[in-house]
Design a protein around this motif. Structure first.
Motif, PDB file in Angstrom:
ATOM      1  N   HIS A  96       0.849  -1.191   0.000  1.00 19.22           N
ATOM      2  CA  HIS A  96       0.000   0.000   0.000  1.00 19.22           C
ATOM      3  C   HIS A  96       0.886   1.243   0.000  1.00 19.22           C
ATOM      4  O   HIS A  96       1.958   1.249   0.608  1.00 19.22           O
ATOM      5  N   ASN A  97       0.449   2.297  -0.658  1.00 23.79           N
ATOM      6  CA  ASN A  97       1.321   3.472  -0.784  1.00 23.79           C
ATOM      7  C   ASN A  97       1.488   4.259   0.507  1.00 23.79           C
ATOM      8  O   ASN A  97       2.327   5.161   0.583  1.00 23.79           O
ATOM      9  N   SER A  99      -0.908   6.121   2.072  1.00 24.08           N
ATOM     10  CA  SER A  99      -1.806   7.268   2.235  1.00 24.08           C
ATOM     11  C   SER A  99      -2.757   7.084   3.413  1.00 24.08           C
ATOM     12  O   SER A  99      -3.225   8.055   4.013  1.00 24.08           O
ATOM     13  N   VAL A 116       2.825   8.573   3.302  1.00 28.52           N
ATOM     14  CA  VAL A 116       3.414   7.905   2.133  1.00 28.52           C
ATOM     15  C   VAL A 116       4.921   7.757   2.300  1.00 28.52           C
ATOM     16  O   VAL A 116       5.485   6.682   2.062  1.00 28.52           O
ATOM     17  N   HIS A 155      11.848   3.940   0.908  1.00 27.60           N
ATOM     18  CA  HIS A 155      12.658   3.323  -0.144  1.00 27.60           C
ATOM     19  C   HIS A 155      14.127   3.239   0.265  1.00 27.60           C
ATOM     20  O   HIS A 155      14.814   2.256  -0.043  1.00 27.60           O
TER      21      HIS A 155
END
Length: 221
Positions: A96-97, A99, A116, A155
């Motif tokens: 899931h991003n 948000s 995010v 990331h």
């Protein structure tokens, strides 16, 4: 993952202790120390082929376990949770991003975009500005100043600290001493997921059961 090797060297030099053991596929393996697991063991727990686990990733895992002084009991609990959170090491970044974490003050997300940026990163899915900030501060206290943990978030953590981030959370939240008391997997899952009846409980239990079985430890239920 060069950061972990540097961090490990700062805290204490790696002193190999060799021990002969028999892996699940009946091949003899040399353990570096009491905390190590083999590629065959990790693959069996995660239900992946050994070719999907790089030597670098395995070394990073074993150094991390040694760094935070995980016992085999803690390794089993930890891998049970990491297996579920990462989908068997398929996802070092949350699918899931993130948000849905926007403005979650309980996670320290107080700025627009925090949800995010600081969504799950690493195999245990470190989540939230507060956790990322505290992880950054911990590494800085050990001589590793990496501001990209905060500026690049999930990331960067997934790429450079896939195991370290989760092990740090385990250490920082007193999970090591807690797991030595042999709690149930549901109890451990509730602490990791933050819910009494955690998401994906059955999957967490299955990964945990494999981890305990592969490491030849009694399953706590």
């Amino acid at each position: 993952m060069i950061y972990l090797f540097s961090l490990f060297a700062i805290i204490f030099p790696f002193m190999p202790i060799t021990t002969n053991v028999i892996a699940p596929d009946n091949t003899e393996v040399i353990f570096k120390d009491k905390h190590s697991i083999t590629k065959q063991e990790l693959a069996a727990i995660m239900l992946v082929d050994t070719s999907n686990i790089s030597d670098k990733s395995l070394e990073d895992f074993n150094l991390t376990m040694d760094l935070f002084d995980f016992t085999r009991i803690n390794i089993a609990y930890f891998l049970g949770q990491a297996g579920h959170e990462s989908g068997g090491l398929k996802h070092a970044v949350e699918v899931h991003n993130g948000s849905r974490y926007e403005w979650r003050r309980d996670l320290g997300n107080i700025h627009r975009g925090d949800g995010v940026l600081y969504a799950g990163g690493g195999y245990l899915q470190l989540t939230g500005r507060a956790n990322y900030t505290n992880f950054y501060k911990y590494l800085k206290s050990k001589g590793i100043d990496d501001p990209k943990i905060l500026s690049h978030g999930k990331h960067h953590v997934a790429t450079h600290y896939p195991w370290t981030s989760g092990a740090w959370w385990w250490f920082a939240n007193d999970m090591i001493s807690y797991c030595e008391k042999r709690p149930t997997v549901q109890q451990v899952s509730a602490k990791v997921n933050g819910k009494y009846w955690p998401n994906g409980l059955r999957d967490r239990q299955l990964y945990s059961q494999r981890a305990f079985n592969v490491l030849n430890l009694p399953y706590p239920g």
